[in-house]
Structures are given as C-alpha cells and as structure tokens.
Design a protein around this motif. Structure first.
Motif, PDB file in Angstrom:
ATOM      1  N   LEU A  52     -12.798  16.558  -0.890  1.00  0.00           N
ATOM      2  CA  LEU A  52     -13.644  16.049  -1.962  1.00  0.00           C
ATOM      3  C   LEU A  52     -13.695  16.875  -3.250  1.00  0.00           C
ATOM      4  N   PRO A  53     -13.325  18.150  -3.257  1.00  0.00           N
ATOM      5  CA  PRO A  53     -13.349  18.847  -4.543  1.00  0.00           C
ATOM      6  C   PRO A  53     -12.521  18.116  -5.604  1.00  0.00           C
ATOM      7  N   ASP A  54     -13.067  18.057  -6.808  1.00  0.00           N
ATOM      8  CA  ASP A  54     -12.417  17.421  -7.961  1.00  0.00           C
ATOM      9  C   ASP A  54     -12.366  15.894  -7.868  1.00  0.00           C
ATOM     10  N   VAL A  55     -13.098  15.312  -6.908  1.00  0.00           N
ATOM     11  CA  VAL A  55     -13.176  13.848  -6.793  1.00  0.00           C
ATOM     12  C   VAL A  55     -14.330  13.348  -7.661  1.00  0.00           C
ATOM     13  N   ASP A  56     -14.080  12.276  -8.423  1.00  0.00           N
ATOM     14  CA  ASP A  56     -15.103  11.711  -9.309  1.00  0.00           C
ATOM     15  C   ASP A  56     -15.920  10.611  -8.641  1.00  0.00           C
ATOM     16  N   ALA A  57     -15.284   9.852  -7.741  1.00  0.00           N
ATOM     17  CA  ALA A  57     -15.953   8.720  -7.102  1.00  0.00           C
ATOM     18  C   ALA A  57     -15.322   8.481  -5.745  1.00  0.00           C
ATOM     19  N   VAL A  58     -16.085   7.880  -4.841  1.00  0.00           N
ATOM     20  CA  VAL A  58     -15.598   7.552  -3.502  1.00  0.00           C
ATOM     21  C   VAL A  58     -15.679   6.046  -3.308  1.00  0.00           C
ATOM     22  N   VAL A  59     -14.594   5.460  -2.806  1.00  0.00           N
ATOM     23  CA  VAL A  59     -14.565   4.050  -2.407  1.00  0.00           C
ATOM     24  C   VAL A  59     -14.497   4.050  -0.883  1.00  0.00           C
ATOM     25  N   HIS A  60     -15.601   3.705  -0.250  1.00  0.00           N
ATOM     26  CA  HIS A  60     -15.786   3.851   1.205  1.00  0.00           C
ATOM     27  C   HIS A  60     -15.442   2.544   1.905  1.00  0.00           C
ATOM     28  N   GLN A  61     -14.253   2.507   2.516  1.00  0.00           N
ATOM     29  CA  GLN A  61     -13.788   1.315   3.226  1.00  0.00           C
ATOM     30  C   GLN A  61     -13.808   1.482   4.745  1.00  0.00           C
ATOM     31  N   ALA A  62     -13.976   2.701   5.234  1.00  0.00           N
ATOM     32  CA  ALA A  62     -13.804   2.970   6.664  1.00  0.00           C
ATOM     33  C   ALA A  62     -14.930   2.360   7.482  1.00  0.00           C
ATOM     34  N   ALA A  63     -14.575   1.716   8.599  1.00  0.00           N
ATOM     35  CA  ALA A  63     -15.589   1.152   9.493  1.00  0.00           C
ATOM     36  C   ALA A  63     -14.922   0.650  10.762  1.00  0.00           C
ATOM     37  N   LYS A  64     -15.722   0.574  11.807  1.00  0.00           N
ATOM     38  CA  LYS A  64     -15.340  -0.188  12.994  1.00  0.00           C
ATOM     39  C   LYS A  64     -15.800  -1.616  12.723  1.00  0.00           C
ATOM     40  N   VAL A  65     -14.883  -2.572  12.773  1.00  0.00           N
ATOM     41  CA  VAL A  65     -15.180  -3.928  12.317  1.00  0.00           C
ATOM     42  C   VAL A  65     -15.161  -4.914  13.476  1.00  0.00           C
ATOM     43  N   GLY A  66     -15.403  -6.174  13.164  1.00  0.00           N
ATOM     44  CA  GLY A  66     -15.357  -7.234  14.163  1.00  0.00           C
ATOM     45  C   GLY A  66     -16.675  -7.372  14.906  1.00  0.00           C
ATOM     46  N   LEU A  67     -16.804  -8.453  15.643  1.00  0.00           N
ATOM     47  CA  LEU A  67     -18.041  -8.732  16.378  1.00  0.00           C
ATOM     48  C   LEU A  67     -18.204  -7.812  17.574  1.00  0.00           C
ATOM     49  N   GLY A  68     -17.104  -7.245  18.085  1.00  0.00           N
ATOM     50  CA  GLY A  68     -17.180  -6.418  19.284  1.00  0.00           C
ATOM     51  C   GLY A  68     -16.992  -7.235  20.545  1.00  0.00           C
ATOM     52  N   VAL A  69     -16.953  -6.547  21.662  1.00  0.00           N
ATOM     53  CA  VAL A  69     -16.720  -7.197  22.952  1.00  0.00           C
ATOM     54  C   VAL A  69     -18.036  -7.388  23.702  1.00  0.00           C
ATOM     55  N   ASP A  70     -18.828  -6.329  23.848  1.00  0.00           N
ATOM     56  CA  ASP A  70     -20.123  -6.420  24.521  1.00  0.00           C
ATOM     57  C   ASP A  70     -20.965  -5.215  24.123  1.00  0.00           C
ATOM     58  N   VAL A  71     -22.115  -5.042  24.793  1.00  0.00           N
ATOM     59  CA  VAL A  71     -23.040  -3.983  24.395  1.00  0.00           C
ATOM     60  C   VAL A  71     -22.469  -2.590  24.629  1.00  0.00           C
ATOM     61  N   ALA A  72     -21.420  -2.477  25.414  1.00  0.00           N
ATOM     62  CA  ALA A  72     -20.787  -1.167  25.594  1.00  0.00           C
ATOM     63  C   ALA A  72     -20.218  -0.637  24.289  1.00  0.00           C
ATOM     64  N   ASP A  73     -20.011  -1.513  23.307  1.00  0.00           N
ATOM     65  CA  ASP A  73     -19.492  -1.091  21.999  1.00  0.00           C
ATOM     66  C   ASP A  73     -20.559  -0.463  21.105  1.00  0.00           C
ATOM     67  N   LEU A  74     -21.827  -0.600  21.459  1.00  0.00           N
ATOM     68  CA  LEU A  74     -22.902  -0.158  20.566  1.00  0.00           C
ATOM     69  C   LEU A  74     -22.780   1.314  20.148  1.00  0.00           C
ATOM     70  N   PRO A  75     -22.566   2.252  21.078  1.00  0.00           N
ATOM     71  CA  PRO A  75     -22.491   3.652  20.633  1.00  0.00           C
ATOM     72  C   PRO A  75     -21.367   3.904  19.637  1.00  0.00           C
ATOM     73  N   ASP A  76     -20.224   3.264  19.840  1.00  0.00           N
ATOM     74  CA  ASP A  76     -19.097   3.499  18.934  1.00  0.00           C
ATOM     75  C   ASP A  76     -19.371   2.916  17.559  1.00  0.00           C
TER      76      ASP A  76
END
Length: 291
Positions: free
Chosen positions: A11-35
């Motif tokens: 991040l040094p010398d960075v002016d702005a952040v474009v945050h695209q990272a994520a775990k996406v989709g509806l998921g499979v079941d409640v076991a996905d909640l922690p992730d």
C-alpha cells in the motif's frame, strides 16, 4: 486479502483502493458461513485498517444487488411494497411469485433505487452489507470517501467455470461448454439485470473520480434493461447451438424472485451508462473463454 503484513508492503504510495475481492455466490449450505465471514467481513476489516495506517482516503467497494433482498414491488391495493421471504409451501407447489405482505395478493416487480431498505437473505448478501457498513465506519472515522458499487448480475469473459459459487451466467455457460443443458431453477421467470463486465470496469473508473469525504455513497451498476433467467439461458444456448435449457422447478430458499435496478443515480452522479446490450453481450459470452 487477510494478511496485514502483505498489505503493508503493497500500500505505500497508493492513492486509492478498488476492492473487488470476495467469496461470492449463494453458497452450498450453512457450513460456508465461517468462510464467508472470514473472507468478506474480516478481510475487508484488515484492508480498511491497513488503508488507515497508510493514509489512503479513497475506496471503491464492489458491493452487490443482494443487499436489497427481494426487489421492489407494486400492489394494486397497497402501492409499493417489500415482500418478506417467500413461503416454502408456495415454492414447493410451484408458486414462485412474492405476495403482498399486507393482503397476500400478487404483486408486480418495479425498479429499485439505492434508498430502498436493505434486507440480505443469505450469507453472501449479509457479508456484502457488512462490507458496506465497515467501509462507512472507516470513512466517518478517517474522513475518507467510499463509493459502493452495487453490481447487478455481472457476466462476461473469464468468469469461473463449474463452481456453485459462480453466478448463474457462468453456471449456464459452463454447462453448455460441457455439452449439458443449462438447468433453470423455478420456472425461469426470475427477473434480473445482466450487466457486462466491461461496463462494470468503466463504472469503477468513473467511481474513482467521485466520493465525498467522511461518507459512503452507493450506486446500482446495471443496464436498466431486465431479462429473465430463462431468457438468458435461451440466449446462451441459441448462440452455442444447444443443448436447450431445461426448466426444473427446483428452488433455493436463499434466492429472491425479481430484482430490477434503477440505474438513474449512477448515470446522474457517476456519468455511468451501460453500453453493451443484452443480445450483443450474450453473443460474445456464449463462446468467450472461461477462467
């Protein structure tokens, strides 16, 4: 990105952040909640703390239409309404349309604006809303600015293949490439706004030029021309020469029926207007490489 040391190196010398990272989709079941919570919520918190350490005051956040839950609807008797979750008994007997929460009558979908109440219905949706809240906290405490882009159904080249965490466009496209018929849930009449990834990229560039200190501003990123999930499956299958989609009647309790976006605010304040029409985008996507 959940590694604070790595962020401190980047991040040094960075002016702005474009945050695209994520775990996406509806998921499979409640076991996905922690992730989901770890990647989307904790990961965003780590990023925001690192931005504060390095004095970075501009953030463009990839949010999602899922924060709204069901879309907006009109009832003949009660005007604009926001239905609750659909009853499983209705879904099981093949009745997929929401009902008016006041009289139980059928309702019609209408465009939803950014000022609509937020009502996430699954783990992904809840964590995307949490990202917005955390980013808003960061903006108020640091004087930074956040532009949250609520993407509607993004599609285009390099989408991931064959994973339940992909969007419906990628799932259908993967099936067709493998010679399988796309499996369309419910009756295929679910209305969505499909927006091409190149248009989404342009919205991100535009978002870097706006934003008010100490605040979060949210915008629908959409084409403004909704289509049904069944229409999307048919368009992809036609462009690839089949096989034809199969409508299964299956359903998932975390799904919503219709969500139709109003792109007005993004056009007014970002100068953003989607340029790739549905037919053109589906023609390209039908044969584009997947990730």
């Amino acid at each position: 990105m959940r590694d604070a040391d790595a962020l401190d190196r980047m991040l040094p010398d960075v002016d702005a952040v474009v945050h695209q990272a994520a775990k996406v989709g509806l998921g499979v079941d409640v076991a996905d909640l922690p992730d989901y919570a770890s990647v989307n919520v904790y990961g965003t918190a780590v990023l925001l703390a690192a931005m504060a350490r390095h004095g970075i005051d501009r953030l463009v956040l990839a949010s999602s239409m899922v924060v709204y839950g069901e879309g907006a609807y009109g009832c003949t008797e009660h005007g604009e309404v926001r239905p609750g979750a659909r009853a499983e008994a209705d879904l099981a007997r093949g009745y997929f349309e929401p009902r008016c929460p006041h009289c139980g009558a059928g309702v019609r979908p209408i465009s939803i604006g950014e000022d609509a109440p937020l009502d996430p219905r699954n783990a992904y949706a809840t964590t995307k809303l949490a990202q917005e809240h955390l980013a808003g906290n960061w903006a108020r405490e640091t004087g930074g600015s956040v532009v949250a882009l609520r993407y509607h159904n993004v599609y285009g080249p390099r989408m991931p293949r064959d994973t339940p965490y992909s969007g419906v466009a990628a799932i259908f496209r993967s099936a067709l490439e493998a010679g399988r018929a796309p499996r369309v849930f419910e009756d295929g009449g679910q209305r969505r706004d499909f927006v091409h990834v190149r248009d989404v990229a342009e919205a991100n560039v535009a978002a870097l030029e706006v934003g008010r200190s100490g605040t979060l501003s949210a915008f629908n990123i959409a084409s403004g021309e909704p289509h049904t999930v069944g229409e999307m499956a048919e368009a992809l299958a036609t462009q690839r020469g089949g096989p034809a989609p199969v409508t299964t009647g299956e359903y998932r309790l975390g799904d919503v029926r219709h969500i139709v976006a109003s792109p007005y605010l993004a056009e007014k304040e970002l100068g953003f207007q989607a340029r790739i029409a549905f037919a053109e985008g589906m023609r390209e996507f039908a044969t584009a490489p997947l990730g």
